[in-house]
Design an enzyme around this catalytic site. Sequence first.
Site, PDB file in Angstrom:
ATOM      1  N   ASN A  16      40.135  16.835   6.381  1.00 39.80           N
ATOM      2  CA  ASN A  16      38.824  16.663   5.728  1.00 39.80           C
ATOM      3  C   ASN A  16      37.672  17.316   6.483  1.00 39.80           C
ATOM      4  O   ASN A  16      36.772  17.868   5.858  1.00 39.80           O
ATOM      5  CB  ASN A  16      38.552  15.184   5.429  1.00 39.80           C
ATOM      6  CG  ASN A  16      38.456  14.348   6.672  1.00 39.80           C
ATOM      7  OD1 ASN A  16      39.208  14.554   7.611  1.00 39.80           O
ATOM      8  ND2 ASN A  16      37.528  13.432   6.689  1.00 39.80           N
ATOM      9  N   GLU A  22      41.927   7.035  14.818  1.00 36.91           N
ATOM     10  CA  GLU A  22      40.783   6.959  13.893  1.00 36.91           C
ATOM     11  C   GLU A  22      41.365   7.049  12.490  1.00 36.91           C
ATOM     12  O   GLU A  22      41.882   8.098  12.095  1.00 36.91           O
ATOM     13  CB  GLU A  22      39.801   8.099  14.185  1.00 36.91           C
ATOM     14  CG  GLU A  22      39.141   7.926  15.545  1.00 36.91           C
ATOM     15  CD  GLU A  22      38.247   9.089  15.955  1.00 36.91           C
ATOM     16  OE1 GLU A  22      37.966   9.958  15.126  1.00 36.91           O
ATOM     17  OE2 GLU A  22      37.851   9.104  17.126  1.00 36.91           O
ATOM     18  N   CYS A  32      35.892  10.000   6.189  1.00 38.88           N
ATOM     19  CA  CYS A  32      36.385   8.626   6.391  1.00 38.88           C
ATOM     20  C   CYS A  32      35.252   7.621   6.326  1.00 38.88           C
ATOM     21  O   CYS A  32      35.461   6.449   6.042  1.00 38.88           O
ATOM     22  CB  CYS A  32      37.090   8.539   7.734  1.00 38.88           C
ATOM     23  SG  CYS A  32      36.012   9.059   9.085  1.00 38.88           S
ATOM     24  N   GLU A  42      36.429   6.377  20.691  1.00 43.23           N
ATOM     25  CA  GLU A  42      36.174   7.629  21.405  1.00 43.23           C
ATOM     26  C   GLU A  42      34.682   7.893  21.331  1.00 43.23           C
ATOM     27  O   GLU A  42      33.941   7.172  20.657  1.00 43.23           O
ATOM     28  CB  GLU A  42      37.016   8.765  20.818  1.00 43.23           C
ATOM     29  CG  GLU A  42      38.517   8.515  21.031  1.00 43.23           C
ATOM     30  CD  GLU A  42      39.390   9.762  20.992  1.00 43.23           C
ATOM     31  OE1 GLU A  42      38.935  10.826  21.435  1.00 43.23           O
ATOM     32  OE2 GLU A  42      40.531   9.648  20.513  1.00 43.23           O
TER      33      GLU A  42
END
Length: 493
Positions: free
Chosen positions: A162, A261, A295, A474
């Site tokens: 993405n 993630e 996301c 992160e």
Amino acid sequence: MHAPVLPKSLKHCRCYVNGEFVKSTKTFANYSPVDGKQIAVVYEADEALVDYAVHSAKKALSGPWGAMTVEQRAVLLHKVADIIEARFDEFVAAEVMDTGRPVHQAKTLDVYRGIHNLRTFADLGKQAHGEMFESHLPDGTQLLNYTRRSPVGVVASISPWNLPLLSLTWKAAPALICGNTLLCKPSEETPSSATLLAEAFHEAGVPPGVFNVLHGFGKDSTGEFLTSHHEIDAVTFTGESGTGSTIMQAVAQGVKPVSFELGGKNAAIVFKEADFTAAVQGIVRSSFTNSGQVCLCTERVYVHRSIFKQFVAALKVATEALKVGKPNDPDVNMGPLISLVHKEKVLGYMRLAEEEGAVVVTGGGVPTFNDERDYGAYVQPTVWTGLPDTARCMQEEVFGPVCHISPFDDEDEVIQRANNTHYGLAAVLWTENLSQAHRVAAQMKVGVVWVNHWFARDLRTPFGGQKLSGLGREGGAYSLEFYSETTNVSVRI
Ligand code: NAD
Ligand code: 6OD
């Protein structure tokens, strides 16, 4: 606008292993999401090539790379960033070719962030520091404890399609500044910017084996060969929650550290105290940027009942004003989805939403262009109302340009409803009431809360998700922590 310049090397994307661009015996095709036509051939890393890459990366840990200081590694990362800047248009063209996204988005999101990720972590790495504790035992013995950081080793980085260059460099930059070596597997849908990035690392003179790119798929392919390889020391992964779970099982036996993630089903809350116009524009942005394929995108919007009708009407107008079209058109706001397969998945959710009782405020189908784009992966930006919170379309991540608007009556109720999901990545609050903003932010079960904006990033801040949305954080010191091993040295003085 100038036509993007596509380097010839992207017609046949090779893997980059041990400082060389290599072909493999297996290839796959890369298709344009704009019109469905084949755009490139990609060499898929088989098990033997993955094994060779892992061994090269392991060897590189003790070569010239291992002897470099953090300052020297930072110089190299800045050099890679310089090369991306010099070849900016090529990187933009690569992202646009693979994803079909508007050129201006590739410039301001992907390629800008590619450079910014490299430079930020190059500089942050130099500031990494340890801890020191002085202590005294009962007999008076004095101890000096201090911590030392060292690289974790060979890191496998698996990324999605993405935001290809953004995601890859977001992991690569901190991993490398900490002295690790890296095996990157970009998504099979977006091999191009990773191939160009390998060219930039090569040109910058980064030693062989330090940065490697392995093209291929996940299951029974490159991704699985990589995560199940026993000489990998850590895995950093961005992608679907289900894939994260599979990778966790693959690395469980070796008890390898993972950073994940994952997916989201993010809520935005529009309070009656919101700046109405800013909130409408904000929801358009957070729901439809990159065709809803971020996301962090908002798929559930809760609007205070007192402004609900007015909000739905305004969002309809703003959504219908979006121009869906070709990447090179400077007026275009939204391109296609990533692939025809993903288009079918999103259209499946559009049909399901109606079966579940949704009212389609706008969109809900496929736009007609009467040209080659009708063979592409376009869908309409879509707004629904009328679904219960328990509907599948309210619980499952669609990852397309869709959002559902629900009314709410009070603060406690909306907090509970917004948190009522297996995911926990991001939330957006729209309110001008400062106390309300802080009070609600403190109760959101997510990794990041944005108040009166969306997806503006400071790379020093922690980034990640709760529940099915991820594992670990992160960003800034959190990245340096994940990509380092810490040893405590205890000295009797
Ligand atoms: P995906 O999980 O299908 O694939 C991601 C990567 O994993 C690809 O490179 C793929 O080839 C690889 N892969 C797939 N199966 C594998 C396996 N068994 N072993 C090893 N590797 C495997 O995800 P996607 O469709 O590429 O990306 C979209 C998803 O990513 C969405 O769910 C989105 O929310 C999520 N995402 C999350 C974040 C975040 O920061 N939380 C960021 C971007 C995307
Ligand atoms: O902004 C970032 O650092 C980041 N990792 C964004 C991810 C977006 C997901 O699609």
